[in-house]
Write a protein that holds these residues in place. Sequence first.
Motif, mmCIF file in Angstrom:
data_model
loop_
_atom_site.group_PDB
_atom_site.id
_atom_site.type_symbol
_atom_site.label_atom_id
_atom_site.label_comp_id
_atom_site.label_asym_id
_atom_site.label_seq_id
_atom_site.Cartn_x
_atom_site.Cartn_y
_atom_site.Cartn_z
ATOM 1 N N GLN A 276 55.401 43.953 41.935
ATOM 2 C CA GLN A 276 55.002 43.398 43.226
ATOM 3 C C GLN A 276 53.512 43.590 43.465
ATOM 4 N N GLU A 277 53.025 44.801 43.165
ATOM 5 C CA GLU A 277 51.600 45.050 43.378
ATOM 6 C C GLU A 277 50.745 44.225 42.420
ATOM 7 N N GLN A 278 51.206 44.053 41.179
ATOM 8 C CA GLN A 278 50.468 43.203 40.247
ATOM 9 C C GLN A 278 50.366 41.779 40.804
ATOM 10 N N SER A 279 51.470 41.278 41.342
ATOM 11 C CA SER A 279 51.479 39.935 41.913
ATOM 12 C C SER A 279 50.562 39.841 43.128
ATOM 13 N N ASP A 280 50.598 40.859 43.993
ATOM 14 C CA ASP A 280 49.759 40.861 45.194
ATOM 15 C C ASP A 280 48.276 40.874 44.836
ATOM 16 N N LEU A 281 47.914 41.653 43.824
ATOM 17 C CA LEU A 281 46.509 41.724 43.416
ATOM 18 C C LEU A 281 46.023 40.378 42.885
ATOM 19 N N TYR A 282 46.863 39.734 42.105
ATOM 20 C CA TYR A 282 46.461 38.435 41.556
ATOM 21 C C TYR A 282 46.337 37.396 42.678
ATOM 22 N N GLU A 283 47.285 37.395 43.598
ATOM 23 C CA GLU A 283 47.230 36.445 44.709
ATOM 24 C C GLU A 283 45.984 36.666 45.567
ATOM 25 N N ARG A 284 45.608 37.940 45.726
ATOM 26 C CA ARG A 284 44.394 38.224 46.505
ATOM 27 C C ARG A 284 43.166 37.659 45.793
ATOM 28 N N TYR A 285 43.131 37.833 44.480
ATOM 29 C CA TYR A 285 41.998 37.285 43.723
ATOM 30 C C TYR A 285 41.938 35.765 43.869
ATOM 31 N N VAL A 286 43.076 35.110 43.695
ATOM 32 C CA VAL A 286 43.107 33.647 43.777
ATOM 33 C C VAL A 286 42.664 33.182 45.161
ATOM 34 N N LYS A 287 43.088 33.880 46.192
ATOM 35 C CA LYS A 287 42.804 33.473 47.563
ATOM 36 C C LYS A 287 41.367 33.774 47.969
ATOM 37 N N GLU A 288 40.832 34.931 47.533
ATOM 38 C CA GLU A 288 39.541 35.382 48.048
ATOM 39 C C GLU A 288 38.418 35.370 47.021
ATOM 40 N N GLY A 289 38.730 35.508 45.741
ATOM 41 C CA GLY A 289 37.687 35.690 44.742
ATOM 42 C C GLY A 289 37.133 34.393 44.193
ATOM 43 N N ALA A 290 36.005 34.534 43.508
ATOM 44 C CA ALA A 290 35.373 33.392 42.846
ATOM 45 C C ALA A 290 35.964 33.217 41.455
ATOM 46 N N TYR A 291 35.847 32.022 40.938
ATOM 47 C CA TYR A 291 36.382 31.747 39.605
ATOM 48 C C TYR A 291 35.612 32.549 38.556
ATOM 49 N N VAL A 292 36.366 33.179 37.628
ATOM 50 C CA VAL A 292 35.782 33.845 36.457
ATOM 51 C C VAL A 292 36.594 33.406 35.245
ATOM 52 N N PRO A 293 35.953 33.175 34.130
ATOM 53 C CA PRO A 293 36.685 32.623 32.980
ATOM 54 C C PRO A 293 37.749 33.559 32.428
ATOM 55 N N TRP A 294 37.546 34.868 32.558
ATOM 56 C CA TRP A 294 38.522 35.800 31.979
ATOM 57 C C TRP A 294 39.759 36.001 32.854
ATOM 58 N N ALA A 295 39.824 35.334 33.971
ATOM 59 C CA ALA A 295 40.992 35.472 34.848
ATOM 60 C C ALA A 295 42.238 34.852 34.248
ATOM 61 N N VAL A 296 42.052 34.066 33.171
ATOM 62 C CA VAL A 296 43.215 33.464 32.535
ATOM 63 C C VAL A 296 44.164 34.525 31.987
ATOM 64 N N ASP A 297 43.630 35.709 31.684
ATOM 65 C CA ASP A 297 44.466 36.826 31.205
ATOM 66 C C ASP A 297 44.362 37.979 32.193
ATOM 67 N N PHE A 298 44.553 37.644 33.447
ATOM 68 C CA PHE A 298 44.353 38.594 34.544
ATOM 69 C C PHE A 298 45.252 39.823 34.371
ATOM 70 N N GLY A 299 44.640 40.993 34.476
ATOM 71 C CA GLY A 299 45.385 42.241 34.344
ATOM 72 C C GLY A 299 45.394 42.792 32.938
ATOM 73 N N HIS A 300 44.855 42.043 31.971
ATOM 74 C CA HIS A 300 44.915 42.494 30.576
ATOM 75 C C HIS A 300 43.536 42.554 29.911
ATOM 76 N N GLN A 301 42.764 41.491 30.033
ATOM 77 C CA GLN A 301 41.424 41.461 29.454
ATOM 78 C C GLN A 301 40.418 41.459 30.596
ATOM 79 N N CYS A 302 40.052 42.647 31.045
ATOM 80 C CA CYS A 302 39.226 42.764 32.245
ATOM 81 C C CYS A 302 37.944 43.527 31.930
ATOM 82 N N PRO A 303 36.778 42.995 32.296
ATOM 83 C CA PRO A 303 35.527 43.722 32.084
ATOM 84 C C PRO A 303 35.357 44.821 33.120
#
Length: 713
Positions: A629-656
């Motif tokens: 649930q928290e993983q889902s909430d974090l991703y939804e927050r990014y989609v709603k509030e954050g700017a596009y970043v190319p590495w978001a395609v593997d959100f939660g796994h390949q993160c700088p």
Amino acid sequence: MLTRNWPRHLLCLSLSLPLGSALACGPDFPMRLLDNRGQTLAELPEGNFNFELSRLGKAIPGLKNVTAATYNPNDFYAEPTEPANQRDKAEQAGLTAEEQALVKQLRSLTDAHQVDVQGASLPAEIRLYLAGAVAFGAGDYQLAVEYFRQLLALPAEQRPLRSTWAAYSLGRAWVARSTEANNAIDALEQARDAFRQARQLSIDGFSDPLELGVASLGEEARVLRTSGDWAGAIELYEAQNLHGSAVGNTSLKLLMNDLAQLPEEQLVKLLEHPSVQQLVTASLISRQGWSFGDEPPNQKKLVKLLQNSTRGSFDNADRLAAVNYQQGDYTNAKAFLEHAGDGGLAWWLRAKLAVRDGDKNAAAAAYSKAAQAFPQAEDWGYRRTQDWDFETVQPKCRVEGESAILALQRGEYLQAFVQLYRSNNIYWFDAATVAERVLTVDELKRYVDDNVPAPPPLTQQERDNYVQLPVAASLRNLLGRRLLREGRYEEAVGYFDNPDLQNKAKLYGQQRLKADSAWWPTKRASALYNAAWTAREWGMDILGYEMAPDYATFGGNYSLENAALKVGPLVSEDEVKRQQASEAKPDERYHYRFVATALASRAADNLPHTSQAFAAVLCNAAGWNSSLQEQSDLYERYVKEGAYVPWAVDFGHQCPYPDFENADKRYVTQVTDAARSALRPYKWPVQIGGAVLVVGVALFLITRRQRRAARKD
């Protein structure tokens, strides 16, 4: 006790996975006294047969105990040493090289007379013993008797090496002759005399490297058993056991099995003998012969006959009371306890009966006397509970542990903890529960500061070899983690047991304090994120609960089944409130992962939403496996509030790593970007309006300048 209870037995290993957990069967764990308090107080653990046997019989004055490394009845993996190898090695001692070679050669012969002739150059005792041994091996027992008698007739100074050997072998030869002689009774009496002579020769200092003096006890006991003298045989086996012989121990077990098979009328007569009564009592109290909780078929018969035979008898009363208590016959148990004296077992049973009667004051007093009466070193060995947990029963520790249950109910929490803690590793799970969930952090800290100095840290080699931490170190670690969880960062560091943990705890505390004191948002976000990363990476070691829900005691690899604590006869309302106040927040397995995620979310709150740092913080936190649930909430927050970043395609796994330094720039650009985005649909009107505005401003400035020039003219 060995019983099956598979649903409880299947304890599980939780493996962290990106999308949840997998379960696998774990190992067995120590018994917890607080798990089922009523059952703990009600049950009397079965005794240990080896320990009970050690209380029976009398040692032979002057006879040395067995010292040879043969067979330990408590070591399931030990193997008995081969007797022939021992004999051959002992037979070479005290001889020259030539004599050793000759003895080895003569041992291969089958004719005793040839041995007598060819061994003429050997000392008389060596030659006569070898001749008798060869005759015995060939089945000529009469000739063997003659040779052994000749040896024992030599002057004492001429037979220092083989006297005990000859007497012991003479006894065995007479036993063998009893099966072929007309007067078997006389032969067996001769055998008993020979075995007693072997013991006396050993006591008198004649060479006995094979410890035949002690072995003769078992041989004579076998003679008595053959003659129908069960009581005499038991007494000799008991003496043999007291002198350290595994043969005596095993023989008593076998003898007990034979007794159980006897017809009732025969067993009734045998139970008139105290030694038989005591052996049966030792077997019953130890539940000897039970398998996976299944009662042996003759158990009830033995109990009934023992009770009938001991009515009015006050010998061994505490053990007889224990047998009756285990059988649920509390009336007879109380009757025996009236004559059981002031031993530890007697007071332990009185305490249990007082609990049963609802007299907790009498129970507490009896527990106190039992703890004082039991020797610290008394050990009943290893057992399995009905739930398949294991327990090392040291009665003094067990009594204090049970007493701790009553102390908890009375609200004497520190006393309860101390009683459990004194058991060392035996009831550490219970001690840890009270330390972590029942005592306040200040109560625990005060006790540790006054009574638990830091033990020397384990060396790296000891850690590599999985040497267990001392309980004192485990308690101090528990306190350090609890202080960190409660925000007492500087106090916590010194309680951790090694520099590595101290540094990790110090780093976490510094980041939390830095976040609290930082006035600039990105600085606060950086400290919060670093604290979050520390909590996730090393949380089990510096923040985890020793017991539920994290089980740092297992390194987090296993969990135990826990029933919800409810107010009841043995659980006070105040204890429940204390445990509720100290529960993990959230009360979830690996709770520090949730702590880490919450800190990361706070870090994101302090960052411009259009910054790389905002997206990177949420991306990293989503990979910390707090919950789906928290993983889902974090991703939804990014989609709603954050700017596009190319590495978001593997959100939660390949993160700088978050770029906090450049995040400050986004405070300005975030505002202008937002305005530009809002005005984009009105691009041409805005541009024309802007041009008009610029022209207007320019004309205004030109007109103003001209007016000023005109005034000057």
